[in-house]
Design a protein around this motif. Structure first.
Motif, PDB file in Angstrom:
ATOM      1  N   GLN A 243       1.128  -1.410  -0.116  1.00  0.00           N
ATOM      2  CA  GLN A 243       0.512   0.179  -0.143  1.00  0.00           C
ATOM      3  C   GLN A 243       0.677   1.211  -0.166  1.00  0.00           C
ATOM      4  O   GLN A 243       0.280   2.145  -0.542  1.00  0.00           O
ATOM      5  CB  GLN A 243      -1.274  -0.351   0.953  1.00  0.00           C
ATOM      6  CG  GLN A 243      -1.946  -1.076   1.275  1.00  0.00           C
ATOM      7  CD  GLN A 243      -2.903  -0.961   2.115  1.00  0.00           C
ATOM      8  OE1 GLN A 243      -4.081  -1.735   2.355  1.00  0.00           O
ATOM      9  NE2 GLN A 243      -2.606  -0.867   3.466  1.00  0.00           N
TER      10      GLN A 243
ATOM     11  N   ALA B  90       0.567   4.241  -2.752  1.00  0.00           N
ATOM     12  CA  ALA B  90       0.865   5.696  -2.699  1.00  0.00           C
ATOM     13  C   ALA B  90       1.802   6.189  -3.478  1.00  0.00           C
ATOM     14  O   ALA B  90       1.629   7.638  -3.690  1.00  0.00           O
ATOM     15  CB  ALA B  90       1.262   5.482  -1.001  1.00  0.00           C
TER      16      ALA B  90
ATOM     17  N   ALA C 199      -0.358   9.630  -4.080  1.00  0.00           N
ATOM     18  CA  ALA C 199      -1.240   9.566  -2.535  1.00  0.00           C
ATOM     19  C   ALA C 199      -0.374  10.112  -0.924  1.00  0.00           C
ATOM     20  O   ALA C 199       1.442   9.405  -1.342  1.00  0.00           O
ATOM     21  CB  ALA C 199      -2.004   8.405  -2.119  1.00  0.00           C
TER      22      ALA C 199
ATOM     23  N   SER D 127      -2.661   5.165   0.853  1.00  0.00           N
ATOM     24  CA  SER D 127      -3.545   4.143   0.122  1.00  0.00           C
ATOM     25  C   SER D 127      -4.058   3.130   0.579  1.00  0.00           C
ATOM     26  O   SER D 127      -3.433   2.697   1.342  1.00  0.00           O
ATOM     27  CB  SER D 127      -2.143   3.663  -1.412  1.00  0.00           C
ATOM     28  OG  SER D 127      -2.805   5.176  -2.009  1.00  0.00           O
TER      29      SER D 127
ATOM     30  N   MET E 119      -8.625   0.493  -5.498  1.00  0.00           N
ATOM     31  CA  MET E 119      -8.093   1.020  -4.125  1.00  0.00           C
ATOM     32  C   MET E 119      -8.860   2.682  -3.920  1.00  0.00           C
ATOM     33  O   MET E 119      -9.123   3.364  -5.023  1.00  0.00           O
ATOM     34  CB  MET E 119      -6.028   1.498  -4.691  1.00  0.00           C
ATOM     35  CG  MET E 119      -5.983   0.605  -5.493  1.00  0.00           C
ATOM     36  SD  MET E 119      -3.366   0.981  -5.813  1.00  0.00           S
ATOM     37  CE  MET E 119      -3.586  -0.320  -6.224  1.00  0.00           C
TER      38      MET E 119
ATOM     39  N   HIS F  93      -7.379   6.069  -2.315  1.00  0.00           N
ATOM     40  CA  HIS F  93      -6.386   7.051  -1.909  1.00  0.00           C
ATOM     41  C   HIS F  93      -7.083   8.493  -1.304  1.00  0.00           C
ATOM     42  O   HIS F  93      -7.280   9.615  -1.171  1.00  0.00           O
ATOM     43  CB  HIS F  93      -5.827   7.615  -3.138  1.00  0.00           C
ATOM     44  CG  HIS F  93      -5.280   6.672  -4.420  1.00  0.00           C
ATOM     45  ND1 HIS F  93      -4.432   5.732  -4.248  1.00  0.00           N
ATOM     46  CD2 HIS F  93      -5.808   6.100  -5.416  1.00  0.00           C
ATOM     47  CE1 HIS F  93      -4.142   5.141  -5.174  1.00  0.00           C
ATOM     48  NE2 HIS F  93      -5.538   4.820  -6.038  1.00  0.00           N
TER      49      HIS F  93
ATOM     50  N   ARG G  44      -0.017  -2.120 -10.039  1.00  0.00           N
ATOM     51  CA  ARG G  44       1.150  -1.283  -9.517  1.00  0.00           C
ATOM     52  C   ARG G  44       2.524  -1.175  -9.446  1.00  0.00           C
ATOM     53  O   ARG G  44       2.834  -0.297 -10.276  1.00  0.00           O
ATOM     54  CB  ARG G  44       1.002  -0.828  -7.675  1.00  0.00           C
ATOM     55  CG  ARG G  44       1.602   0.266  -7.266  1.00  0.00           C
ATOM     56  CD  ARG G  44       2.963  -0.214  -7.388  1.00  0.00           C
ATOM     57  NE  ARG G  44       3.622  -1.321  -6.479  1.00  0.00           N
ATOM     58  CZ  ARG G  44       4.539  -1.602  -6.262  1.00  0.00           C
ATOM     59  NH1 ARG G  44       5.811  -1.332  -7.005  1.00  0.00           N
ATOM     60  NH2 ARG G  44       4.619  -2.896  -6.103  1.00  0.00           N
TER      61      ARG G  44
END
Length: 532
Positions: A78, A82, A87, A90, A244, A246, A281
């Motif tokens: 995570q 981000a 972000a 996330s 997801m 964010h 990702r």
């Protein structure tokens, strides 16, 4: 090479790697799930593919971390997300963007009766979130593109005026982009929200790829949104249900958000889905702009090929070369063309290619049916448009097959028409996917609750008799899942006419007692349910 300033290695997919290591060890499972690493299907040759997936379908055991209290590989995954999406923090979602929308609303609206400003053309999950929170929605009328007739987003002035009128509102929730890939610059809207010290929440389900390539519109986060929900499975490469959430800034209570996420997500989340988020990702993080090279090439090839098929029109903003609205005034507008060029439609997702039959002979439903007969399955259609969804996984071969199909369809017998005089074949009350509740810019507060409708207060009547009555059920064309009616809403003549379009087109609708929409549930004597 892949190490970031925060010490994270973007070349890693930590959760996925842990699951591969789990599979390699071939430990004996004395824990859930019951398929025991796929052994339950070992003798079933027809289930081999599923059995292989099950080898990484685990639960919260030593080393695999816990989605609801991440400290290891999930937390690292995570954190990497981000960084990739810009972000501050996330969260992985295993229930699609629905889980994100629900959790954001439940975080912002903490007491029954709290008010939330909501763009009317929102996904049904937003209305469900309002119900769960017992909140009141102030629906905002979105701007309408004068040529396509499709709603985009409310203006900054509308949001400002509404926050002036309702200073205790808890936030603003918008959908961007819409299901046709159309959008606007969110920066002025975020600035207005922050001026009034409320968070801007954005359902960016169809924009997980935004901001990742110069050819793509800016992401909601980069425009200042406080909480953003993305369906990573829609426009990137995660498994279905992988999404997801964010967040950035201090306007959202993150501890409360974590608690809300535990409420709306399973305590037994899918590890294959989470692993696919990790891989999606990493693919983007490592590939950068080049991740989209092949997909954008497929789109460009399609547009070049479509230009050689004069029967079809392409939806584009007026600012882009060839944009439909450029220099064309809306038939019922008193504004000069130059004024209309400042209309709300300013950005278009290049991967959402929206076409229509420029002769007006084939509606969107008919064109979709013909494409499916040629083995091409569109994302969705309405009475005019067909939405073709390309992505980073699209190929030139896909494009060529689609162009061949459109070429065959274009040879169908049609009436003679003058291409030079042809404009977008707009019709009255045809576009159902983004209808709004009224022509007023701002609605009065609409209360939502979980109180069920009492059977003694409702009745089933023929659709032909529903004008002027009060709906006692939701009508949700699917896709895209945007309610055109909610329980307790007045059924206007305009809405009735649109319902007839849905009925005649045999559009699949959720929330209705009669799936064919020949009948509709309404309140007796126009009595709305108390405390709705």
């Amino acid at each position: 090479m892949g190490t970031l300033k925060n010490g994270l290695d973007k070349s890693r997919a930590p959760l996925y790697e842990e699951l591969i290591e789990y599979r390699r060890k071939k430990n004996i499972s004395f824990h859930v799930p019951g398929h025991k690493n796929g052994q339950a299907f070992a003798s079933d040759g027809s289930a081999q593919l599923l059995s292989e997936v099950m080898e990484i379908d685990v639960t919260e055991i030593t080393g695999t971390d816990d989605l609801h209290h991440p400290e290891g590989v999930i937390q690292e995954a995570q954190n990497l997300a981000a960084d990739c999406f810009g972000a501050e923090e996330s969260f992985f979602l295993v229930g699609g963007s629905t889980a994100g929308n629900l959790s954001l609303i439940l975080t912002v609206c903490t007491s029954p009766g709290d008010m939330l400003l909501v763009q009317r053309n929102v996904h049904k999950s937003v209305l469900h979130g309002l119900m769960l929170a017992g909140a009141k929605a102030i629906f905002l009328h979105p701007q309408i593109d004068p040529i396509s007739g499709l709603p985009i987003a409310p203006t900054a002035a509308t949001i400002s005026a509404t926050l002036d009128a309702y200073p205790h509102a808890k936030g603003v929730l918008l959908t961007m982009p819409n299901y046709h890939g159309m959008g606007v610059d969110l920066r002025p809207l975020a600035e207005v929200c922050h001026h009034y010290a409320v968070p801007l929440l954005v359902d960016e389900a169809h924009g997980a790829h935004y901001g990742q390539h110069p050819a793509l519109p800016s992401s909601a986060l980069s425009c200042g949104a406080d909480g953003v929900v993305q369906s990573t499975h829609k426009m990137l490469s995660a498994l279905t249900m992988g999404a997801m959430l964010h967040v950035q800034g201090s306007r959202i209570d993150r501890e409360l958000l974590r608690q809300r996420l535990t409420m709306v997500q399973s305590s037994s989340p899918s590890y294959p889905v989470m692993a696919s988020l990790d891989l999606a990702r990493r693919q983007l993080h490592m590939g950068g702009e080049s991740t989209f090279t092949a997909g954008l090439a497929a789109v460009s090839a399609f547009k070049r090929g479509l230009a050689k098929l004069p029967r079809y029109g392409l939806l584009l903003p007026p600012q882009q070369p060839g944009g439909l609205s450029a220099g064309v005034a809306s038939a019922d507008s008193e504004e000069p063309p130059d004024a209309q060029l400042a209309a709300p439609y300013t950005t278009q997702d290049p991967f959402k290619v929206v076409i229509y039959d420029d002769t007006g002979v084939l509606g969107g439903y008919e064109l979709q049916r013909l494409l499916e007969e040629h083995g091409c399955i569109p994302e969705m259609s309405d009475d005019v448009f067909v939405v073709l969804l390309f992505s980073l996984g699209s190929t030139i071969e896909d494009t060529n097959h689609l162009l061949d199909a459109l070429q065959h369809i274009s040879l169908l017998e049609i009436d003679t028409y003058d291409k030079e005089q042809s404009v977008l074949p707009m019709r009255d009350a045809v576009e159902f996917s983004t209808w709004n509740i009224s022509q007023e810019a701002i609605s009065t507060p609409v209360a939502f609750s979980m109180k069920p409708v009492s059977l003694k207060d409702i009745e089933c009547i023929p659709l032909a008799q529903c004008a002027g009555r009060v709906a006692a059920e939701m009508i949700i064309p699917y896709p895209p899942g945007i309610p055109i009616l909610y329980s307790g809403e007045n059924i206007t003549i305009q809405t009735y006419e649109r319902l007839l379009v849905l009925e005649s087109a045999r559009v699949k609708c959720h929330g209705t007692k009669d799936p064919e929409l020949h009948h509709i549930m309404v309140f007796k004597n126009d009595r709305k349910q108390e405390n709705l």
